[in-house]
Design a protein around this motif. Sequence first.
Motif, PDB file in Angstrom:
ATOM      1  N   ALA A 130      30.676 -39.844 -35.679  1.00 39.43           N
ATOM      2  CA  ALA A 130      30.322 -40.921 -36.882  1.00 39.43           C
ATOM      3  C   ALA A 130      30.000 -40.155 -38.059  1.00 39.43           C
ATOM      4  N   THR A 131      30.658 -40.577 -39.021  1.00 35.47           N
ATOM      5  CA  THR A 131      30.269 -39.886 -40.309  1.00 35.47           C
ATOM      6  C   THR A 131      29.514 -41.224 -41.142  1.00 35.47           C
ATOM      7  N   GLY A 132      28.506 -40.738 -41.989  1.00 31.01           N
ATOM      8  CA  GLY A 132      27.887 -41.735 -42.782  1.00 31.01           C
ATOM      9  C   GLY A 132      27.059 -42.441 -41.933  1.00 31.01           C
ATOM     10  N   MET A 133      27.286 -43.784 -41.385  1.00 35.70           N
ATOM     11  CA  MET A 133      26.510 -44.479 -40.933  1.00 35.70           C
ATOM     12  C   MET A 133      26.259 -44.071 -39.246  1.00 35.70           C
ATOM     13  N   PRO A 134      25.032 -43.958 -38.823  1.00 36.32           N
ATOM     14  CA  PRO A 134      24.591 -43.561 -37.470  1.00 36.32           C
ATOM     15  C   PRO A 134      25.374 -44.750 -36.417  1.00 36.32           C
ATOM     16  N   LEU A 135      25.943 -44.181 -35.308  1.00 31.66           N
ATOM     17  CA  LEU A 135      26.497 -44.994 -34.161  1.00 31.66           C
ATOM     18  C   LEU A 135      25.908 -44.355 -32.923  1.00 31.66           C
ATOM     19  N   ILE A 136      25.843 -45.498 -32.022  1.00 28.64           N
ATOM     20  CA  ILE A 136      24.973 -45.027 -30.947  1.00 28.64           C
ATOM     21  C   ILE A 136      25.932 -45.362 -29.772  1.00 28.64           C
ATOM     22  N   ASP A 137      25.808 -44.351 -29.062  1.00 30.64           N
ATOM     23  CA  ASP A 137      26.824 -44.578 -27.579  1.00 30.64           C
ATOM     24  C   ASP A 137      26.209 -45.181 -26.524  1.00 30.64           C
ATOM     25  N   VAL A 138      26.426 -46.504 -25.976  1.00 28.27           N
ATOM     26  CA  VAL A 138      25.863 -47.119 -25.050  1.00 28.27           C
ATOM     27  C   VAL A 138      26.960 -47.233 -23.822  1.00 28.27           C
ATOM     28  N   VAL A 139      26.376 -47.631 -22.848  1.00 30.68           N
ATOM     29  CA  VAL A 139      27.163 -47.783 -21.564  1.00 30.68           C
ATOM     30  C   VAL A 139      28.408 -48.818 -21.759  1.00 30.68           C
ATOM     31  N   SER A 140      28.417 -49.678 -22.621  1.00 32.04           N
ATOM     32  CA  SER A 140      29.416 -50.452 -22.843  1.00 32.04           C
ATOM     33  C   SER A 140      30.403 -50.100 -24.023  1.00 32.04           C
ATOM     34  N   GLY A 141      30.010 -49.021 -24.810  1.00 31.45           N
ATOM     35  CA  GLY A 141      30.858 -48.488 -25.722  1.00 31.45           C
ATOM     36  C   GLY A 141      29.846 -47.984 -27.222  1.00 31.45           C
ATOM     37  N   THR A 142      30.514 -48.067 -28.214  1.00 35.95           N
ATOM     38  CA  THR A 142      29.716 -47.439 -29.416  1.00 35.95           C
ATOM     39  C   THR A 142      29.188 -48.750 -30.156  1.00 35.95           C
ATOM     40  N   VAL A 143      27.923 -48.753 -30.717  1.00 37.41           N
ATOM     41  CA  VAL A 143      27.460 -49.762 -31.656  1.00 37.41           C
ATOM     42  C   VAL A 143      26.826 -49.150 -32.903  1.00 37.41           C
TER      43      VAL A 143
END
Lengths: 176, 637
Positions: free
Chosen positions: B112-125
């Motif tokens: 991720a660049t800029g906005m933080p993205l979070i990896d969860v069990v079902s994908g990235t949110v």
Amino acid sequence: MDFKQNFFQIFQIQPGFNLDLTQLSSDYRALQKNVHPDKFAAASAQEKRLAVQWTAQINEAYDTLKSPLLRAIYLLKLEGVEIQHNPALEAAFLFQQIELREQLEAIESSDEQALEQLDQFSQQIKDLLAGYEHDFALVAVAPMDIKVAEQIVYKIQFVSKLLVGANQLEEKLLGY
Amino acid sequence: MALLQITEPGQAIDPHLRKRAAGIDLGTTNSLIATYREGSVDTVADADGGHLLPSVVRYLADNTTVVGKLALAAAKQDPANTLLSVKRLLGRGIEDVNKLGDQLPYHFNAQATGMPLIDVVSGTVSPVEASAEILKTLVQRAEATLAGSLDGVVITVPAYFDEAQRQATKDAATIANINVLRLLSEPTAAAVAYGLDSGAEGVVAIYDLGGGTFDISLLKLNKGVFEVLSTGGDSALGGDDFDHCIAEWIIRQAEFKAQPSLSQSRGLMLAARSIKEQLTTQQQVIVAVDLDGLNYTGELSRDQFDEMIKPLVTGSIKACRRAVRDAGVSLEDIHSVIMVGGSTRVPVVVSAVADYFKAQPLTSIDPDRVVAIGAAIQANILVGNKPDDEMLLLDVLPLSLGLETVGGLAEKIIHRNTTIPIAKAQEFTTYKDGQTAMLIHVLQGERELVTDCRSLARFELKGIPPMVAGAAKIGVLFQVDADGLLTVSATELSQGIEAKVEVKPSYGLADDEVARMLKASFEFAQEDVDNRTLMEARVEAQSVVDAVQNALTVDGEKLLSEAEIKTLELAMHNLEQALVQNDGQNGVQNDGQNDVRVLEDLTRALAAASDDFASRRMDASVRSALSGHTIDEFEKD
């Protein structure tokens, strides 16, 4: 609304430095109640867009007219004068400014009754400011002596900055 | 203004035409939704009677989500997939996340660049999508109670939220498929809930002490107009800190020297919280802690507790003093103090606030619910259920907007505390021969160096006609709307060519990303998407037709020539025909996209044709507003 209207025309008042600020503020509210985008929250996109533009114009007009310094600069602008960033000023005025700056610095480093001293100093600056504003009001009538008016505006600018400096020092002394 | 909705004063709205509106308090720890039922406004409870929805989203392997209490309960066993306090991440960048440190046990996406993205069990949110889940849950709650879908919603944001944070909040609502009437600042909502808009004049202080944040705001009320005079606070001060004080006291009493384990800390915090709550009504409570080697039994008095948290309470009062000063008012001007947030139930907080402001704080509305209730009251007005209501809420820009100039300096173009909406034009020129594009970096903040301000977006202007260096004059218009959101448009002034503006938000989502997420979030079939766009195009077309028709009836003859009326009527007729042909009854036909385009084109044409008329009506209405005359006295040009 005609975007070419000047700020005084928006409020339907004669251009001039002396303003009834209470009237201006109540007129401002009356205008906002007619144009603010909230009055168009359920309206079409076109109306919403127009409401934002109109309100922005009214807000800018109000912000300019309610501040003596901005109002003075705007009156000069209506006369075709743009304010310079580094104006030439009378030596006597500049010396006075330097002295006042030094006074302010002395208050900052003084141990005793700095706040009381600062109160007195701020009052002195406010009186000075009121004097220049009075001078400007006298000059800012048709036909305006633009050279004189411009010089007074620069003085108001300088003294206003000094007042900001005094306020910052007060915050510092109060431990904010 | 121009195209006014005309309703007779005092005329009641037909109950069948009453629209469903709601107010949402999207909080860091808890969120609430409030709405009108049977004429009175209150927050909506879930099936178990709880009004607070913990702002927690848990992502499961089967692509579903759990929001609220159940998600919170799973936070300990499934920390990586259970997102708490996402409000702290809204509109923020990765470097901000690093500052929040180890508070957040998530797997942040490394790409991720800029906005933080979070990896969860079902994908990235993204935090925006997680917030959308919370909003959806709240809306479902309200819609179940009201037995119908919501027409519009007001969402509250902290008064100090910057542009990126406001935009992220609005994007979350778009992804949740919610029609946002307005983003309202939280303190303003609280003042509305207490009805301070009617009659009261003067300055109101809103003291908002939540679980983890403290905000103080001063509002000026005058004849139904609210102005935010100043805001301040501490983003790291809240009721949780009171719990910490008690927990530390227990550790000292227990003479426990080691570092408490995770489960001991958790147990301590729970005990501390319970002790704090008991001390709200009792002078003395029994403390009994037995946590695997960390043992203490004794008593804690309210006086002792007050002494413990004194530095924190004093710190909050100091912020109040600063806000009063920033507002340029004296204490005597402040006639009411409103308490918001669960932590204002602590008695010493109430007395400290009362002592400083020399006024008894208002506490009659539940401090947890007061913001959502105020938002619902405004939503009800904005949606059109109270056409003769006089209330008008004016907001100010919380932080200055500026541009990057040479040498990494930030030049302010719109100063903080300016009333919004506001527009500022700035002129730029090219520095190279034949230059056709230009980059503008927009910042928000008070500091002088670019690196000390927050980067909002980079705007790329394209399509500047090639000229010698310095000949092109590009007028750039920065416009901030009533929600505090920025749009930028640009024109080459010497030739009058509109430059194309491409926006790259620093921490937010681009428009096409929001659209994609909306689609993904509802798993729309293409047909549903088409239906939705067609319905939206029809609604907009109809509202323009209605507005023009209404305006023509009221002011057409007064303000327009016969030829002008003819032109308008023709444009209106064309659009009405198109509306009849695409009545949406049979859903979208094969050429659904085309139907939408035809409607949109004709709507634009009618809007353009009526622009000038709208302006004239506005002008007339403005003049009558100032003189107290009626619109009839103003003749056509």
